[in-house]
Scaffold this motif. Structure first.
Motif, short mmCIF file in Angstrom:
data_model
loop_
_atom_site.label_atom_id
_atom_site.label_comp_id
_atom_site.label_asym_id
_atom_site.label_seq_id
_atom_site.Cartn_x
_atom_site.Cartn_y
_atom_site.Cartn_z
N SER A 38 -1.01 26.69 27.43
CA SER A 38 -1.70 26.55 26.15
C SER A 38 -0.76 26.09 25.07
CB SER A 38 -2.32 27.89 25.73
OG SER A 38 -3.18 28.35 26.71
N CYS A 39 0.48 26.59 25.11
CA CYS A 39 1.46 26.15 24.10
C CYS A 39 1.71 24.65 24.25
CB CYS A 39 2.75 26.93 24.25
SG CYS A 39 2.61 28.62 23.68
N LEU A 40 1.81 24.20 25.52
CA LEU A 40 1.98 22.76 25.73
C LEU A 40 0.78 22.00 25.17
CD1 LEU A 40 3.35 22.56 29.37
CD2 LEU A 40 4.55 22.19 27.24
N ALA A 41 -0.41 22.55 25.41
CA ALA A 41 -1.63 21.89 24.93
C ALA A 41 -1.61 21.84 23.41
CB ALA A 41 -2.86 22.64 25.42
N LEU A 42 -1.14 22.93 22.78
CA LEU A 42 -1.08 22.95 21.31
C LEU A 42 -0.12 21.88 20.83
CD1 LEU A 42 -1.86 24.32 18.68
CD2 LEU A 42 0.04 25.87 19.01
N HIS A 43 1.02 21.78 21.52
CA HIS A 43 2.00 20.76 21.14
C HIS A 43 1.38 19.37 21.22
CE1 HIS A 43 5.61 18.21 21.98
NE2 HIS A 43 5.94 18.81 20.85
N THR A 44 0.64 19.13 22.32
CA THR A 44 -0.03 17.83 22.48
C THR A 44 -1.04 17.60 21.36
OG1 THR A 44 0.12 18.26 24.82
CG2 THR A 44 -1.22 16.40 24.15
N ALA A 45 -1.82 18.65 21.07
CA ALA A 45 -2.89 18.47 20.09
C ALA A 45 -2.33 18.21 18.71
CB ALA A 45 -3.79 19.70 20.09
N LEU A 46 -1.15 18.76 18.42
CA LEU A 46 -0.63 18.62 17.07
C LEU A 46 0.08 17.29 16.85
CD1 LEU A 46 0.63 22.17 16.14
CD2 LEU A 46 -1.51 21.03 15.61
N TRP A 77 -13.49 18.04 29.60
CA TRP A 77 -12.57 18.90 28.85
C TRP A 77 -12.34 18.29 27.48
CZ3 TRP A 77 -13.27 22.04 32.46
CH2 TRP A 77 -13.03 21.73 33.81
N LEU A 78 -12.04 19.13 26.51
CA LEU A 78 -11.81 18.67 25.15
C LEU A 78 -10.57 19.34 24.62
CD1 LEU A 78 -12.57 17.49 22.38
CD2 LEU A 78 -14.10 19.40 22.09
N LEU A 79 -9.69 18.57 24.04
CA LEU A 79 -8.48 19.15 23.45
C LEU A 79 -8.38 18.69 22.01
CD1 LEU A 79 -5.95 20.79 23.68
CD2 LEU A 79 -4.77 18.81 24.56
N ASP A 80 -8.52 19.63 21.08
CA ASP A 80 -8.24 19.34 19.68
C ASP A 80 -7.58 20.60 19.11
OD1 ASP A 80 -10.29 21.10 19.47
OD2 ASP A 80 -11.57 19.87 18.21
N PRO A 81 -7.11 20.57 17.88
CA PRO A 81 -6.39 21.74 17.38
C PRO A 81 -7.20 23.04 17.47
CG PRO A 81 -6.00 19.90 15.94
CD PRO A 81 -7.00 19.44 16.95
N LEU A 114 -2.02 25.78 8.83
CA LEU A 114 -3.01 25.93 9.90
C LEU A 114 -4.32 25.23 9.54
CD1 LEU A 114 -3.30 27.77 12.58
CD2 LEU A 114 -4.81 29.07 11.14
N GLN A 115 -4.77 25.46 8.31
CA GLN A 115 -6.03 24.87 7.88
C GLN A 115 -5.96 23.35 7.95
OE1 GLN A 115 -4.62 27.50 6.55
NE2 GLN A 115 -6.02 28.76 5.36
N ALA A 116 -4.81 22.80 7.49
CA ALA A 116 -4.68 21.34 7.50
C ALA A 116 -4.73 20.80 8.91
CB ALA A 116 -3.35 20.95 6.83
N ARG A 117 -4.05 21.49 9.85
CA ARG A 117 -4.04 21.00 11.22
C ARG A 117 -5.45 21.09 11.83
NH1 ARG A 117 -0.07 19.55 9.56
NH2 ARG A 117 2.00 19.38 10.48
N LEU A 118 -6.16 22.16 11.52
CA LEU A 118 -7.51 22.30 12.06
C LEU A 118 -8.40 21.18 11.54
CD1 LEU A 118 -8.21 26.11 11.90
CD2 LEU A 118 -8.17 24.71 13.93
#
Lengths: 103, 172, 675
Positions: free
Chosen positions: C48-56, C81-85, C501-505
């Protein structure tokens, strides 16, 4: 070996596994399940000949299997109800003891 | 192509054989679920998707449940009591009969020349076509099957129902 | 290192694998099952951390991977599958909190005979929840949604030998199912209208402009836009899962499960699913905002339901005496806050609060679990007390959780996320009632949390169990400490001055902070309200601690009627039993009546008629036809006696004869043909 032959081998071996199970086990439920396996083996045959037969577009094999599955479901329901009725009478479900109707 | 078929066959035959050999009925009922799922996989492999779904719905879903219920309802109250071991002589006779049938069938299959060694593309049969066939040429059979299922349902209920001990006087 | 979106399935697959391993190990394999579960969870956390890194890398992008599930005639059913912040943050939170809860369970469930099943169910729960998070299809989401419901049923009813636990599990399952029916209907309607259930599909997904425009453009019953109607149906599912009014009744009863389960359900997974669902389909929910002539906007309903839930949950929590039930109603109330934030248009504030709440509520529940474990399963705060001395770590971490939940300013995470929600509610231009409800709930939250801490940890031990309590082993306290650190630190990801966090979301790469003084009036007001709640709680419960188990609560003395109503949870259970329960019983009685008299009578008439025919028949038979048949039947009987010798009654024998007969016939045919 052609795929058709493989399918037929699968179905005949499955048939024999079901047959041996139905013959060797004394538990009525397992005997019934062995019979179900034999039915399934027949269905596999239908599908195999539909797939590799001369006229697959007609879909006769598929339809036959659908009807066979419906009949098998009915058979399972009635058969297992019979098992329960037998159990209620003789307190076990050993097939060889359910012989009150013998001549 | 053949490899997938062989894998599926091993799954089906293995789970069926083990299921029929086990002492614990719950375990063998669960293995039967695996076996039926394998047969559904075979139907998918052969291109008969609709039959595969029917197999999953009816066998993996419904029949397995009925079997489990039957197993649970007919369990001996004392679970520790060992089931009467199936007699060896009967097993041998069963093996002889089954082996005979197997020998005949396998011999016949291997001895028959099959001219369809080249598998054509998988025939496509959409659900719509199956529906057309069922409601058209096979409508009578469909109705009869429906009637059969109804009668089987009623029959199963009647057979399995408990007889009331007291005889009621009102008309029924 | 980046994670390709095709491989996102690894995140739910790891716990699922652990669940399968757990299911297949024998009962003795405690180490294997627990080890697999924890290892899978930690592994999922790393992925999940890797996925977060990718999403950001590009927060605005929606990385999707769609694939065909199966063909149905001419149509193709596709999942993806969907990957976003949003997905990535939620996955990281669920796996992190989940890992800690799993580790805590090692200690908590140590003595349980069904230890192995527990970890199997926990893993299944986590797998279903993670599947729900990564789904790019409402259908896949629904499947996982139902799996979450199943796993929660298994876990709440884990101690099924207790009748109350079995009943609570059934209640949770049935109550959430009511909401799920709405979700299913919404799903079907959506599929019927758009022909797709994928969220994002290169312009053809249901959350993309084309589909939303057509959905908002059509009008259906009552003048509602179709998107409003579908949104409200989907919201029904969220009401059930997230314990919103009026389907909140299952959530407090779910406390019958083991405490780690309560932490998992109330912090990280199940209740978060409803909020996540609404945030995920937010474009659909807000598609009707631009319309002016429709009677109702979907989000307005969400906001009011959330406000009612927030206020009601906080009120009821004041009067509960079970340590876990206080926390349960506080969860109901906090979920109301999140729904309120969604309704007033700030889904980012809702998700931020969801994330911070997950950490400090998991902390509070695990702290409560630690207390319960130490006090030999005593959960009644009237019988606890004085635990501050013997349980220092638990006390310190629980106090941090309590301050985060109450919204004590500046240091703790709860204040920042709650501030965001209050701010959003303030800016809502339809009504100020939700804001007022939220502000009242702020006071009550601080009040009941102070009461809980004062009753549990201060004063003197009021029972034998509490007197003999001592601190738990490190396997239980270390997760508490880690969660406490997070409960403080997480707030700084989203302060108004630097809302990273809000900005990334929202998909922005720039962070636009603004001064704390902007909107400072509201902030001052809420700080004052928190102080009022804390002070009030301390004045009533802290200064003069309860002396004995049965001494009266000061509030009960002051307002007995109100407190009795609140402690009976406002009578929702009784109301439902009296209305829906009665309705069901009435329908059953009606069906029974119809069966016995109407249908039974008709069948009886037919039977009488059949009997009459039978009598006529018998008369004719006995007097007319018998003589000739007697002779024939005697012959038949004779032949029957001969053949019946073959009827041995051995069914196996018959079947064997069939098989042997087949073999013989085949041999004759084959050999005969060969000759």
């Amino acid at each position: 070996m052609s795929p058709l032959q493989l399918c037929l081998l699968l179905s005949s071996l499955l048939f024999c596994v079901g047959l041996v199970g139905a013959l060797a086990r004394s538990n009525t439920i397992l005997v019934l399940l062995g019979v179900e396996l034999m039915l399934n083996a027949a269905n596999i045959n239908f599908i195999a000949f539909w797939r590799y037969g001369p006229n697959p577009a007609a879909g006769t094999g598929v339809l036959f299997v659908l009807f066979a599955i419906a009949v098998a479901a009915a058979e399972a329901a009635v058969g297992l109800a019979l098992v329960i009725a037998v159990y209620r009478h003789q307190k076990n479900i050993r097939l060889q003891e359910a012989n009150r109707l013998k001549g | 192509m053949n490899l997938a078929l062989i894998l599926i066959s091993v799954l089906i035959l293995g789970s069926a054989a083990v299921a029929l050999a086990l002492r614990n009925l719950i375990h063998s009922a669960l293995l039967f679920v695996g076996c039926w799922a394998g047969i559904a996989a075979f139907y998918l492999w052969a291109g008969a998707e609709f039959v595969a779904f029917a197999q999953v719905l009816i066998y993996v879903g419904a029949v397995s449940m009925v079997v489990l219920f039957a197993v649970l309802l007919t369990r001996q109250s004392d679970a520790a009591e060992p089931m009467n071991p199936d007699s060896f002589s009967r097993f041998m006779r069963a093996l002889v009969a089954g082996g005979g049938v197997a020998g005949i069938l396998v011999g016949a299959i291997l001895g028959t020349p099959m001219d369809v060694s080249t598998a054509g593309p998988a025939p496509t049969l959409t659900v719509k076509e199956i529906g057309g066939q069922l409601m058209g040429p096979h409508a009578a059979a469909l109705l009869i099957v429906g009637l059969l299922l109804t009668v089987a349902l009623l029959g199963a209920v009647v057979i399995a129902a408990v007889d009331r001990p007291e005889k009621s006087e009102d008309a029924s | 290192m980046n994670l390709s979106v095709q491989h996102l399935w690894v995140i739910p697959a790891l716990p699922l694998l652990a669940a399968v391993i757990g299911a297949l190990t024998p009962r003795r394999g405690r180490t294997l099952a627990a080890g697999a579960a924890i290892a899978a969870m930690v592994g999922a956390f790393v992925v999940s951390c890797l996925a977060l890194h990718t999403a950001l890398v590009d927060p605005a992008a929606k990385l999707v991977h769609n694939f065909a599930w199966f063909d149905l005639g001419s149509g193709v059913l596709r999942l993806g599958w969907l990957l976003d912040p949003l997905t990535a943050f939620m996955c990281v939170m669920v796996t992190f909190v989940g890992s800690l809860i799993f580790i805590f369970s090692l200690g908590y469930m140590k003595a349980d005979a069904n230890f192995k099943q527990f970890f199997c169910f926990l893993s299944l729960f986590a797998a279903a929840m993670l599947g729900l998070l990564v789904a790019n299809s409402l259908l896949l989401l629904f499947i996982c949604w139902e799996l979450v419901g199943l796993a929660s049923y298994l876990l709440i009813g884990f101690w099924f030998h207790k009748p109350s636990a079995a009943a609570a599990a059934k209640k949770a399952f049935i109550t959430t199912r009511i909401g799920d029916l709405g979700l299913l209907l919404g799903l079907l309607w959506l599929y019927n209208s758009t022909g797709s259930l994928l969220f994002f599909d290169g312009g053809a997904g249901v959350l993309e402009t084309a589909a939303l425009g057509s959905l908002a453009g059509q009008i259906t019953v009552g003048g509602l836009a179709v998107s409003t109607a579908i949104g409200l149906l989907i919201f029904c599912g969220a009401i059930g899962k997230s314990g919103q009014f009026p389907l909140h009744v299952w959530l407090p009863d779910a406390m019958e499960g083991p405490t780690p389960v309560s932490a998992l359900i109330h912090a990280a997974t199940m209740v978060a699913a409803g909020v996540f669902l609404i945030a995920r389909v937010y474009p659909l929910m807000s598609a009707d905002q631009a319309l002016t002539e429709v009677p109702l906007h979907a989000l307005t309903v969400v906001a009011f339901i959330g406000a009612i839930t927030a206020l009601m949950g906080a009120c009821i929590a004041v009067a509960q005496n079970d340590i876990k039930r206080v926390l349960a109603f506080s969860t109901v109330s906090q979920l109301g806050y999140m729904m309120l934030a969604l309704g007033v248009g700030s889904w980012v504030a809702a998700i931020f609060h969801l994330l911070t709440h997950a950490f400090f509520k998991a902390l509070l529940f695990l702290g409560a679990g630690s207390v319960i474990h130490a006090a030999h399963h005593e959960q009644d705060i009237r019988r606890l007390g004085g635990l501050r001395g013997p349980m220092r770590v638990t006390f310190a971490t629980f106090a941090i959780g309590m301050m985060a939940l109450s919204g004590v300013p500046f240091l703790f995470s709860g204040v920042w996320s709650k501030e965001g929600i209050l701010h959003a509610a303030h800016g809502w231009n339809i009504s100020h009632l939700p804001l007022i409800a939220a502000l009242i709930a702020v006071v009550l939250t601080a009040f009941y949390m102070t009461r809980l801490v004062a009753e549990t940890f201060f004063g003197k031990a009021r029972s034998h169990e509490a007197d003999h309590a001592h601190e738990n082993s490190a396997v239980m306290t270390v997760p508490l400490v880690i969660l406490a650190v997070c409960a403080i630190a997480l707030g700084f990801l989203g302060t108004p001055a630097f809302p990273w966090l809000q900005a990334r979301l929202l998909g922005e790469t720039e962070v636009h902070g603004h001064s704390l003084l902007e909107g400072g009036g509201l902030m001052m007001l809420s700080i004052v309200l928190v102080a009022v709640g804390l002070g009030g709680g301390w004045a009533i419960y802290g200064r003069k601690p309860r002396v004995a188990e049965n001494s009266r609560d000061p509030l009960v003395t002051a307002a007995p009627g109100l407190m009795a109503a609140l402690s009976a949870r406002l009578g929702f259970d009784e109301l439902y039993a009296a209305t829906f329960g009665r309705l069901g019983n009435g329908l059953a009685a009606l069906a029974h009546f119809l069966d016995q008299w109407v249908w039974g009578g008709a069948v009886g008439m037919l039977a009488r008629f059949g009997e009459f025919i039978g009598i006529v028949n018998r008369e004719a038979d006995e007097n007319g036809l018998n003589g000739g048949f007697d002779i024939v039947s005697e012959r038949i009987r004779g032949s029957g006696r001969v053949y019946s010798r073959a009827q041995t009654g051995d069914a196996h024998g018959y079947l064997r004869w069939v098989a042997m007969g087949f073999v013989i016939i085949m041999l004759v045919v084959v050999l005969g043909g060969a000759r």
